[in-house]
Design a protein around this motif. Structure first.
Motif, PDB file in Angstrom:
ATOM      1  N   LYS A   5      -0.999  16.228  12.704  1.00  0.00           N
ATOM      2  CA  LYS A   5       0.077  16.242  11.712  1.00  0.00           C
ATOM      3  C   LYS A   5      -0.331  16.983  10.439  1.00  0.00           C
ATOM      4  O   LYS A   5       0.301  16.846   9.422  1.00  0.00           O
ATOM      5  N   LYS A  35       6.875  16.702   2.672  1.00  0.00           N
ATOM      6  CA  LYS A  35       7.767  15.619   2.250  1.00  0.00           C
ATOM      7  C   LYS A  35       8.618  16.039   1.055  1.00  0.00           C
ATOM      8  O   LYS A  35       9.814  15.714   0.981  1.00  0.00           O
ATOM      9  N   SER A  69       8.298  23.045  10.591  1.00  0.00           N
ATOM     10  CA  SER A  69       7.989  23.183  12.013  1.00  0.00           C
ATOM     11  C   SER A  69       8.415  24.561  12.519  1.00  0.00           C
ATOM     12  O   SER A  69       9.524  25.030  12.269  1.00  0.00           O
ATOM     13  N   SER A 101      11.291  18.229   2.362  1.00  0.00           N
ATOM     14  CA  SER A 101      12.269  17.412   3.080  1.00  0.00           C
ATOM     15  C   SER A 101      13.236  16.728   2.119  1.00  0.00           C
ATOM     16  O   SER A 101      14.455  16.704   2.344  1.00  0.00           O
ATOM     17  N   SER A 106       5.362   8.938  16.307  1.00  0.00           N
ATOM     18  CA  SER A 106       3.912   9.178  16.325  1.00  0.00           C
ATOM     19  C   SER A 106       3.452   9.925  17.575  1.00  0.00           C
ATOM     20  O   SER A 106       2.332   9.744  18.039  1.00  0.00           O
ATOM     21  N   ARG A 111       1.086  17.551   4.139  1.00  0.00           N
ATOM     22  CA  ARG A 111       2.135  16.573   4.443  1.00  0.00           C
ATOM     23  C   ARG A 111       2.900  16.172   3.191  1.00  0.00           C
ATOM     24  O   ARG A 111       4.108  15.946   3.247  1.00  0.00           O
ATOM     25  N   PHE A 147      13.007  15.920   8.758  1.00  0.00           N
ATOM     26  CA  PHE A 147      11.690  15.319   8.598  1.00  0.00           C
ATOM     27  C   PHE A 147      10.569  16.354   8.604  1.00  0.00           C
ATOM     28  O   PHE A 147       9.546  16.167   7.970  1.00  0.00           O
ATOM     29  N   ASP A 148      10.745  17.450   9.353  1.00  0.00           N
ATOM     30  CA  ASP A 148       9.675  18.435   9.511  1.00  0.00           C
ATOM     31  C   ASP A 148      10.220  19.846   9.238  1.00  0.00           C
ATOM     32  O   ASP A 148      10.368  20.659  10.149  1.00  0.00           O
ATOM     33  N   SER A 173       9.986  18.082  15.845  1.00  0.00           N
ATOM     34  CA  SER A 173       9.403  17.437  14.665  1.00  0.00           C
ATOM     35  C   SER A 173       8.146  16.653  14.995  1.00  0.00           C
ATOM     36  O   SER A 173       8.093  15.902  15.973  1.00  0.00           O
ATOM     37  N   ARG A 174       7.141  16.791  14.116  1.00  0.00           N
ATOM     38  CA  ARG A 174       5.915  15.996  14.207  1.00  0.00           C
ATOM     39  C   ARG A 174       6.058  14.632  13.557  1.00  0.00           C
ATOM     40  O   ARG A 174       5.194  13.766  13.739  1.00  0.00           O
ATOM     41  N   PHE A 175       7.121  14.422  12.788  1.00  0.00           N
ATOM     42  CA  PHE A 175       7.155  13.277  11.884  1.00  0.00           C
ATOM     43  C   PHE A 175       8.259  12.253  12.178  1.00  0.00           C
ATOM     44  O   PHE A 175       8.398  11.296  11.442  1.00  0.00           O
TER      45      PHE A 175
END
Length: 237
Positions: free
Chosen positions: A127, A137, A156, A140, A122, A133, A152-153, A117-119
């Motif tokens: 991102k 979201k 991905s 998600s 940090s 994004r 969260f991602d 996950s990127r999220f």
């Protein structure tokens, strides 16, 4: 554990050599060696010629099947060659080989499926755009509503599957923008889906096989597929 990197590639003539150099670097520095297979998804550039010139392990698809068909081909290869873990690793250079061990470690600890996950924190320098994004979201939130689990991602493409999930994906893998739907399927089937933080990089060259989350049509179709998946895959294993 016997680990395979599935590398889908569509028109990645400028990136594929650097991607394989990452795998080679990992194998040179790690005790745990991994194999790879490039799925050349009907590229119209010189991706095939570059792979063949360098004697890369490549499967050349005659037609462009899209990301879902290319990745499912990799899972079929994994089953045929008896791999314990299959990791999707994009051919465009965005994924970081330093997190391969982290993904495999979660499988060893009992996870069936692990998402990089990127999220979660940090770590990532890249991102994606604000529009994308927002779309991520929304997906998600919808997955949380449909499954009760926060991802969260969900888009991905840096993901690791154990042998049970590999077998499931061989039988069915969504064809277009498959990540959110396939993740929903696994959660609804009661499989252990984990998410860990990873670092990703912005691609330098080539054309993404997954278009940005910018159209209403895309959001509608993916949200609908998540809802359908949550209903049809509601039974636990």
């Amino acid at each position: 554990m016997k680990v395979l990197m599935i590398i889908p590639a569509y028109n990645e003539e400028l990136s594929i050599e650097n991607t394989i150099k990452k795998i080679t670097k990992y194998n040179n520095e790690s005790i745990n060696k991994i194999d790879y297979v490039i799925i050349n998804d009907g590229s119209t550039d010189n991706t095939r010629q570059i792979c063949e010139k360098n004697n890369y392990n490549v499967i050349n698809l005659i037609y462009n099947l899209g990301i879902g068909g290319a990745v499912q081909t990799g899972y079929k290869y994994a089953i045929k060659n008896n791999y314990d873990v299959a990791i999707q690793f994009d051919g465009d250079g965005q994924h970081d080989e330093n997190y391969i061990d982290s993904l495999v470690k979660e499988i060893e600890k009992g996870a069936n499926f692990v998402i990089g996950s990127r999220f979660i924190d940090s770590l990532s320098e890249f991102k994606s755009s604000n529009t994308r994004r927002v779309g991520i979201k929304i997906l998600s939130i919808l997955i949380k509503i449909c499954t009760g689990k926060k991802i969260f991602d969900p888009t991905s493409g840096f993901r690791a599957a154990d042998k049970e999930v590999i077998k499931l994906f061989v039988n069915y893998y969504p064809t277009e923008y498959p990540e959110p739907e396939s993740t929903t399927n696994l959660i609804k089937k009661g499989l252990n889906v984990k998410e860990i933080p990873v670092k990703m990089h912005e691609r330098e060259f080539g054309e993404s096989s997954i278009r940005p989350l910018k159209s209403l049509y895309y959001m509608f179709s993916v949200c609908l597929s998540i809802i359908i998946a949550s209903i049809s895959m509601g039974g636990r294993r």
